[in-house]
Design a protein around this motif. Structure first.
Motif, mmCIF file in Angstrom:
data_model
loop_
_atom_site.group_PDB
_atom_site.id
_atom_site.type_symbol
_atom_site.label_atom_id
_atom_site.label_comp_id
_atom_site.label_asym_id
_atom_site.label_seq_id
_atom_site.Cartn_x
_atom_site.Cartn_y
_atom_site.Cartn_z
ATOM 1 N N MET A 493 5.713 0.900 -39.148
ATOM 2 C CA MET A 493 6.680 1.687 -38.372
ATOM 3 C C MET A 493 6.382 3.183 -38.460
ATOM 4 S SD MET A 493 10.192 -0.395 -39.236
ATOM 5 C CE MET A 493 11.235 0.675 -38.250
ATOM 6 N N LEU A 494 5.836 3.624 -39.585
ATOM 7 C CA LEU A 494 5.442 5.024 -39.729
ATOM 8 C C LEU A 494 4.177 5.325 -38.937
ATOM 9 C CD1 LEU A 494 5.463 7.864 -41.114
ATOM 10 C CD2 LEU A 494 4.173 6.790 -42.989
ATOM 11 N N MET A 495 3.203 4.403 -39.001
ATOM 12 C CA MET A 495 1.872 4.714 -38.501
ATOM 13 C C MET A 495 1.719 4.565 -36.997
ATOM 14 S SD MET A 495 0.196 5.973 -40.838
ATOM 15 C CE MET A 495 -1.186 6.168 -39.726
ATOM 16 N N VAL A 496 2.445 3.671 -36.351
ATOM 17 C CA VAL A 496 2.251 3.472 -34.913
ATOM 18 C C VAL A 496 2.469 4.769 -34.126
ATOM 19 C CG1 VAL A 496 3.190 2.326 -32.863
ATOM 20 C CG2 VAL A 496 2.630 0.987 -34.895
ATOM 21 N N PRO A 497 3.551 5.525 -34.358
ATOM 22 C CA PRO A 497 3.668 6.812 -33.640
ATOM 23 C C PRO A 497 2.578 7.808 -34.020
ATOM 24 C CG PRO A 497 5.791 6.141 -34.562
ATOM 25 C CD PRO A 497 4.765 5.253 -35.170
ATOM 26 N N VAL A 498 2.202 7.852 -35.300
ATOM 27 C CA VAL A 498 1.188 8.814 -35.752
ATOM 28 C C VAL A 498 -0.147 8.546 -35.064
ATOM 29 C CG1 VAL A 498 -0.150 9.595 -37.748
ATOM 30 C CG2 VAL A 498 2.315 9.242 -37.962
ATOM 31 N N LEU A 499 -0.484 7.279 -34.852
ATOM 32 C CA LEU A 499 -1.753 6.936 -34.225
ATOM 33 C C LEU A 499 -1.818 7.388 -32.767
ATOM 34 C CD1 LEU A 499 -2.322 3.339 -35.650
ATOM 35 C CD2 LEU A 499 -3.446 5.451 -36.350
ATOM 36 N N CYS A 500 -0.679 7.751 -32.201
ATOM 37 C CA CYS A 500 -0.645 8.223 -30.809
ATOM 38 C C CYS A 500 -0.649 9.744 -30.704
ATOM 39 C CB CYS A 500 0.594 7.658 -30.105
ATOM 40 S SG CYS A 500 0.616 5.862 -29.976
ATOM 41 N N PHE A 501 -0.648 10.452 -31.852
ATOM 42 C CA PHE A 501 -0.647 11.917 -31.819
ATOM 43 C C PHE A 501 -1.989 12.453 -31.331
ATOM 44 C CE2 PHE A 501 2.640 12.610 -35.489
ATOM 45 C CZ PHE A 501 3.623 12.075 -34.673
ATOM 46 N N PRO A 502 -1.986 13.472 -30.466
ATOM 47 C CA PRO A 502 -3.232 14.171 -30.155
ATOM 48 C C PRO A 502 -3.560 15.163 -31.263
ATOM 49 C CG PRO A 502 -1.431 15.157 -28.944
ATOM 50 C CD PRO A 502 -0.841 13.994 -29.702
ATOM 51 N N ALA A 503 -4.834 15.517 -31.382
ATOM 52 C CA ALA A 503 -5.230 16.457 -32.435
ATOM 53 C C ALA A 503 -4.715 17.861 -32.151
ATOM 54 C CB ALA A 503 -6.746 16.473 -32.585
ATOM 55 N N MET A 504 -4.606 18.210 -30.879
ATOM 56 C CA MET A 504 -4.170 19.542 -30.485
ATOM 57 C C MET A 504 -2.741 19.503 -29.953
ATOM 58 S SD MET A 504 -6.881 21.429 -31.081
ATOM 59 C CE MET A 504 -7.286 20.366 -32.469
ATOM 60 N N THR A 505 -2.078 20.647 -29.998
ATOM 61 C CA THR A 505 -0.716 20.759 -29.451
ATOM 62 C C THR A 505 -0.607 22.045 -28.636
ATOM 63 O OG1 THR A 505 0.098 21.914 -31.418
ATOM 64 C CG2 THR A 505 0.301 19.506 -31.392
ATOM 65 N N ALA A 518 -1.168 6.000 -26.111
ATOM 66 C CA ALA A 518 0.168 5.575 -25.685
ATOM 67 C C ALA A 518 0.150 5.088 -24.244
ATOM 68 C CB ALA A 518 1.156 6.733 -25.837
ATOM 69 N N VAL A 519 -0.696 5.696 -23.407
ATOM 70 C CA VAL A 519 -0.756 5.304 -22.001
ATOM 71 C C VAL A 519 -1.577 4.028 -21.829
ATOM 72 C CG1 VAL A 519 -1.538 5.993 -19.698
ATOM 73 C CG2 VAL A 519 -0.498 7.684 -21.233
ATOM 74 N N VAL A 520 -2.750 4.001 -22.448
ATOM 75 C CA VAL A 520 -3.656 2.872 -22.248
ATOM 76 C C VAL A 520 -3.136 1.608 -22.929
ATOM 77 C CG1 VAL A 520 -6.032 2.081 -22.477
ATOM 78 C CG2 VAL A 520 -5.572 4.492 -22.087
ATOM 79 N N TYR A 521 -2.421 1.755 -24.039
ATOM 80 C CA TYR A 521 -1.789 0.596 -24.672
ATOM 81 C C TYR A 521 -0.414 0.330 -24.065
ATOM 82 C CZ TYR A 521 0.798 -2.167 -28.113
ATOM 83 O OH TYR A 521 1.573 -3.112 -28.713
ATOM 84 N N GLY A 522 0.365 1.397 -23.907
ATOM 85 C CA GLY A 522 1.720 1.232 -23.392
ATOM 86 C C GLY A 522 1.764 0.753 -21.956
ATOM 87 N N GLY A 523 0.783 1.131 -21.148
ATOM 88 C CA GLY A 523 0.752 0.704 -19.753
ATOM 89 C C GLY A 523 0.686 -0.812 -19.603
#
Length: 584
Positions: A493-505, A518-523
């Protein structure tokens, strides 16, 4: 068996003849007598037209006919799983994330911390596998363990997520393999620069070879993977020894190794997030590398002594992989010279860049060649595991054209159509190569997220919703089951959102640097959920049984699974109306 009434000695009236496979001299075991948690009720008795082995009786209690030859042992199952794990090529493929996000501390601390929780996931999965040793694996478990009425939805989400993780495995490995081969060509010929078109063609060629190997008979595949895994293990040991022994850091005016203070504490944070988040983001390398330990679950219908050997293979793969993977992380962390140069090299492959940086060229090429051979074995193992998952889901009608995909070849007794269905999907996925490194890199994150979601859904249901409905198999965690399962769920539950973070903001973030996971899996997952809501909920009821069965004591009321002809595997689910009729 029920009383057959009065008749002449030695003669059974025709109307009272038992169903085929139901012996007058003995009796068949009911589901309740097997150490399984099944889609069938405890009072139902699977029947078949011949005597079943102990493994086949367990599978029958889960609702399935034996359709494969059981030619995998604990060792050969471990070999396939370890080949799918592919420590050396997996590390080489994901060095960009482990080293690139947080430097040496991300490699050593990241691997060590993540492995503790990954082992929790593996042990919880192994416990479920012992109770439900079927190719459907996690998908079957989610359906059976879910609260009443929620089984089809739980199975649908788990199945599609697991399939996405499995089907991206071989193309991601084969893409990395093609990149390493072309990087070796660039090292020997500095004027050569690989093009995306060449990378795609080589990746496609490798995919086709793996499809051919995965279509062979089970025994051939088991032998191939046994040799491949042995080479993987030997190659890993050779590399772990060769790098510290042959590193030329001293000839470059540097100490033999980096200091421990630098390796364990000098975080190279290439993200816009705090150092702690960067460490967590580096976990994608560990998670993707270690995501192959579920392979024994999907091979359990081809494994002898499956409800013990398969869970042992899961835990053995995760444990051995975790320890030796960490050793490899330490070796590289203590010898790397310039991290930005490794990540940004024109070779386009960080592992090749690292080897050229710290080793003489010929030695670097030799290690790269070892990695390439290991990666080939790994890609083939991924193809085998994915084909068994696809077969299991097609057997339950989850795909369009499932009637074709689920056929078992009558000559090889392997799911050849499922192999080539996956191969075609994988080749289409590799077209992302033409979108650039970030686009094709998304398949690594997709595989990690998809696998983690699929792994954890049945574990979460088992820990928080099942109660006493779960019947442990012969391999189980006992009193530690719930604490270990809770740790596994919390980590995911902690890691799934973290794995979708981009390196830059912020303003630094651009479409080319965006994390498209998030798009390629979530789609696809969103489309799958919409399909279920609009149409699939009407006909998809979870795993389908394809073996004849009856209620204990009601031999005259046999419920038939669909037969199979010309090597085609079919299935028929038991409807609520049928269950009511038998139980009446």
């Amino acid at each position: 068996m029920a009383d057959i009434g009065e008749s002449k000695p030695g003669i059974v009236p025709e109307t009272l003849q038992p169903p085929r496979g139901y012996s007058l001299s003995g009796r068949k075991k009911s589901v309740a007598e097997e150490p399984v948690t099944s889609v069938l009720t405890g009072g139902e008795v699977p029947i078949y037209d011949r005597d079943l082995t102990a493994d086949e009786e367990v599978l029958a209690a889960l609702g399935y006919k034996p359709e494969f030859k059981r030619e995998f042992s604990l060792w050969t199952t471990f070999c396939v799983s370890f080949a799918v794990l592919g420590l050396l090529p997996s590390f080489a493929s994901t060095l960009y994330y482990g080293m690139g996000y947080a430097g040496e501390p991300g490699m050593v601390w990241g691997w060590l911390i993540a492995m503790v929780f990954i082992q929790c996931v593996a042990m919880s999965m192994a416990e479920i596998c012992s109770s439900m040793p079927t190719s459907g694996g996690l998908y079957y478990a989610a359906a059976v363990l879910a609260p009443p009425g929620w089984g089809p939805l739980a199975a649908w989400i788990t199945g599609w997520s697991n399939w996405l993780g499995q089907v991206t495995g071989a193309p991601s490995v084969d893409y990395a393999l093609a990149a390493m081969i072309l990087a070796a060509a660039s090292i020997t010929n500095p004027d050569y620069i690989p093009t995306p078109y060449q990378t795609w063609l080589l990746t496609t060629f490798i995919m086709l070879i793996h499809g051919c190997i995965s279509s062979m008979p089970t025994k051939w595949i088991a032998n191939f993977n046994s040799y491949g895994s042995t080479f993987n293990i030997v190659g890993l040991f050779i590399v772990i020894v060769m790098i510290p022994a042959g590193a030329n850091r001293e000839s470059q005016g540097l100490p033999k190794f980096n200091s421990s203070a630098e390796v364990w504490g000098d975080i190279y944070n290439s993200t816009d997030f705090p150092a702690g988040i960067a460490i967590l983001m580096s976990f994608v390398a560990v998670i993707w590398t270690m995501s192959g330990y579920d392979a024994p679950f999907h091979l359990s219908e081809e494994c002898s002594n499956a409800n013990i050997a398969s869970p042992r293979a899961i835990v053995l793969t995760s444990g051995v992989g975790g320890v030796f993977g960490w050793f490899l992380q330490l070796v590289v962390a203590y010898t790397v010279i310039d991290i930005p140069d490794v990540i940004g090299s024109d070779l386009g492959q960080p592992w090749a860049s690292y080897l050229i940086q710290v080793m003489p060229q010929n030695t670097a090429l030799a290690i790269l060649a070892l990695t390439i051979i290991c990666a080939f074995s790994m890609g083939q193992g991924c193809m085998v595991a994915a084909s068994r998952v696809t077969f299991a889901y097609a057997r339950d009608g989850c795909f369009p054209c499932s009637w074709w995909i689920k056929r078992v070849n009558k000559y090889t007794y392997t799911p050849v159509n499922a192999v080539w269905f996956n191969t075609t999907i994988g080749i289409l996925m590799t077209l992302l190569i033409f979108g650039g490194t970030v686009a094709i890199g998304a398949i690594f994150s997709i595989a990690a997220v998809a696998a983690f979601v699929a792994f954890t859904i049945p574990i979460f249901i088992r820990v928080f919703m099942v109660g006493n409905r779960f019947r442990p198999g012969p391999w189980n965690l006992g009193r530690l089951s719930l604490p270990i399962g809770t740790m596994a769920c919390a980590f995911v539950m902690l890691m799934v959102p973290v794995l979708c973070f981009p390196a830059m903001t912020g303003t630094d973030l651009s479409p080319s640097l965006m994390n498209w996971t998030a798009v390629v899996y979530g789609g696809p997952m969103t489309l799958a959920l919409l399909w279920f809501a609009i149409d699939a909920h009407k006909w998809f009821k979870g795993p389908k049984v394809n073996i004849e069965h009856m209620m204990l004591g009601r031999e005259e009321a046999v419920i038939h699974g669909e037969g199979h002809d010309s090597g085609e595997s079919s299935a028929n689910s038991l409807s609520d109306a049928e269950k009511g009729k038998v139980a009446a």
